[in-house]
Write a protein that holds these residues in place. Sequence first.
Motif, PDB file in Angstrom:
ATOM      1  N   SER A 110       0.303   4.449  -9.191  1.00  0.00           N
ATOM      2  CA  SER A 110       0.272   5.537 -10.179  1.00  0.00           C
ATOM      3  C   SER A 110       0.653   5.036 -11.564  1.00  0.00           C
ATOM      4  N   VAL A 111       1.642   4.134 -11.620  1.00  0.00           N
ATOM      5  CA  VAL A 111       2.040   3.542 -12.904  1.00  0.00           C
ATOM      6  C   VAL A 111       0.895   2.731 -13.489  1.00  0.00           C
TER       7      VAL A 111
ATOM      8  N   ILE B 228       2.424   3.637  -3.610  1.00  0.00           N
ATOM      9  CA  ILE B 228       1.671   4.711  -4.280  1.00  0.00           C
ATOM     10  C   ILE B 228       2.217   4.943  -5.688  1.00  0.00           C
ATOM     11  N   ILE B 229       3.543   4.915  -5.838  1.00  0.00           N
ATOM     12  CA  ILE B 229       4.153   5.088  -7.166  1.00  0.00           C
ATOM     13  C   ILE B 229       3.733   3.948  -8.087  1.00  0.00           C
ATOM     14  N   SER B 230       3.723   2.723  -7.562  1.00  0.00           N
ATOM     15  CA  SER B 230       3.322   1.566  -8.371  1.00  0.00           C
ATOM     16  C   SER B 230       1.861   1.683  -8.801  1.00  0.00           C
TER      17      SER B 230
ATOM     18  N   VAL C 294       7.299  -2.800  -6.974  1.00  0.00           N
ATOM     19  CA  VAL C 294       7.434  -2.353  -5.585  1.00  0.00           C
ATOM     20  C   VAL C 294       8.765  -2.820  -5.000  1.00  0.00           C
TER      21      VAL C 294
ATOM     22  N   LYS D 106       7.966   2.510   2.305  1.00  0.00           N
ATOM     23  CA  LYS D 106       7.251   1.493   1.547  1.00  0.00           C
ATOM     24  C   LYS D 106       5.919   2.006   1.024  1.00  0.00           C
TER      25      LYS D 106
ATOM     26  N   LEU E  29      13.190   4.935   0.032  1.00  0.00           N
ATOM     27  CA  LEU E  29      11.837   5.471   0.043  1.00  0.00           C
ATOM     28  C   LEU E  29      10.975   4.672   1.015  1.00  0.00           C
TER      29      LEU E  29
ATOM     30  N   PHE F  27       5.237   4.941  -0.022  1.00  0.00           N
ATOM     31  CA  PHE F  27       5.475   5.739  -1.220  1.00  0.00           C
ATOM     32  C   PHE F  27       5.713   4.859  -2.442  1.00  0.00           C
ATOM     33  N   THR F  28       6.473   3.781  -2.256  1.00  0.00           N
ATOM     34  CA  THR F  28       6.726   2.879  -3.393  1.00  0.00           C
ATOM     35  C   THR F  28       5.427   2.234  -3.887  1.00  0.00           C
TER      36      THR F  28
ATOM     37  N   LEU G 277      11.595  -0.674  -6.444  1.00  0.00           N
ATOM     38  CA  LEU G 277      11.632   0.664  -5.851  1.00  0.00           C
ATOM     39  C   LEU G 277      12.133   0.616  -4.409  1.00  0.00           C
ATOM     40  N   ASN G 278      11.805  -0.460  -3.698  1.00  0.00           N
ATOM     41  CA  ASN G 278      12.273  -0.591  -2.313  1.00  0.00           C
ATOM     42  C   ASN G 278      13.784  -0.793  -2.236  1.00  0.00           C
TER      43      ASN G 278
END
Length: 363
Positions: A69-70, A65-67, A45, A60, A58, A62-63, A48-49
């Motif tokens: 998802s990983v 959510i991406i984490s 996170v 926070k 991006l 969204f970052t 990505l931030n």
Amino acid sequence: MNRLKPILYLIGGVLVLYLVSLLFSDILIYIIISMIISTILRPLVSYLNSLYFYGYKLPKIFTIIISFSVLIGFIILFVGLFIPLVSEQIQILSKLDYDNLYSKITTPIQAVEVFLIDSIPNIGSEGFIIDRLKDSIYSFVQTVDVSYILNNLISITGSIFVAILAISFITFFLLYEKGLARRKLIQLIPNKYFEVSMGAIYKIEKLLSNYLLGLLFQMISIFTIASVGLSILGIKYAITIAVFAAVANLIPYAGPILGASFGIIVGVTTGGIFEFNNELLILVIKIISVFAVVQITDNILLQPLIFSKSVKAHPLEIFVIIFAGASLAGVIGMVAAIPVYTIIRVILIELYQGYTQYKIFQN
């Protein structure tokens, strides 16, 4: 009396935590799991931030959510490794010649029966062992309550769903409100205990971080050794067995036995060997030899590196604490014993050092 206040606060805190664990054990487990997951995901996170896309960061959320998802992708990949294995096991079971298998199993039992009848007078007539096994299996099948099992499965499914929602919710806010729990904890500390408490918090965070990194290194090492060794010896599903062994090894002492047992079962069933012969013996020896190398490497190199260096504890301490955790909370207690012991030990050491410095200053 003032000098005893920190000790009394600590004892009171431990008692409160113990009562909370008894009354709200599920919530406490959710919080602990969420803290572990947030610790694992926080570096991703933060990375990505720090990135910019066309001059913009991006959001926070969204970052996070991406984490997530990983993490979900890794879980799906982990489960996906076992799907072909389960599918093949079902096909093997459906194609088995059970009459032939029964005769192969009973042949060595009959040999034992003959030996016992010849050696021990009046022990029983021919077939007494097989008859007793049949009666035991029949009695067990009769006692199985299908409706009870289905109700338990439904209940467990509901509990798992609630646990996933709760852990996801708590983890999200731990990641979104970075350091919120730490700030709230610091606000509760009286000024005269601030320095000692901050030292304890810093050491706890450092030791637990080292411990988690050590466990990750241990899992990767065990996976690498097991997968390479099993692949070289031609064992099917070497990757799947190695992944299971690496995860099972998180359970102290029992984990290596579970990993080796799983490997032997998978190797024997996928190899289609259902009778005791030289081929089966060689296959079992191959698998055991790989896990012996894994265990030796783990005991000599990995565990001293992780436990002695990261949490700075003697092996005898680790042994006693793990079994104490097992007696209190079973498998979960075994896994959580070392981190909990590390936290308590650091707090006690900091309180003692703080008390010693205070005494010297007063003199």
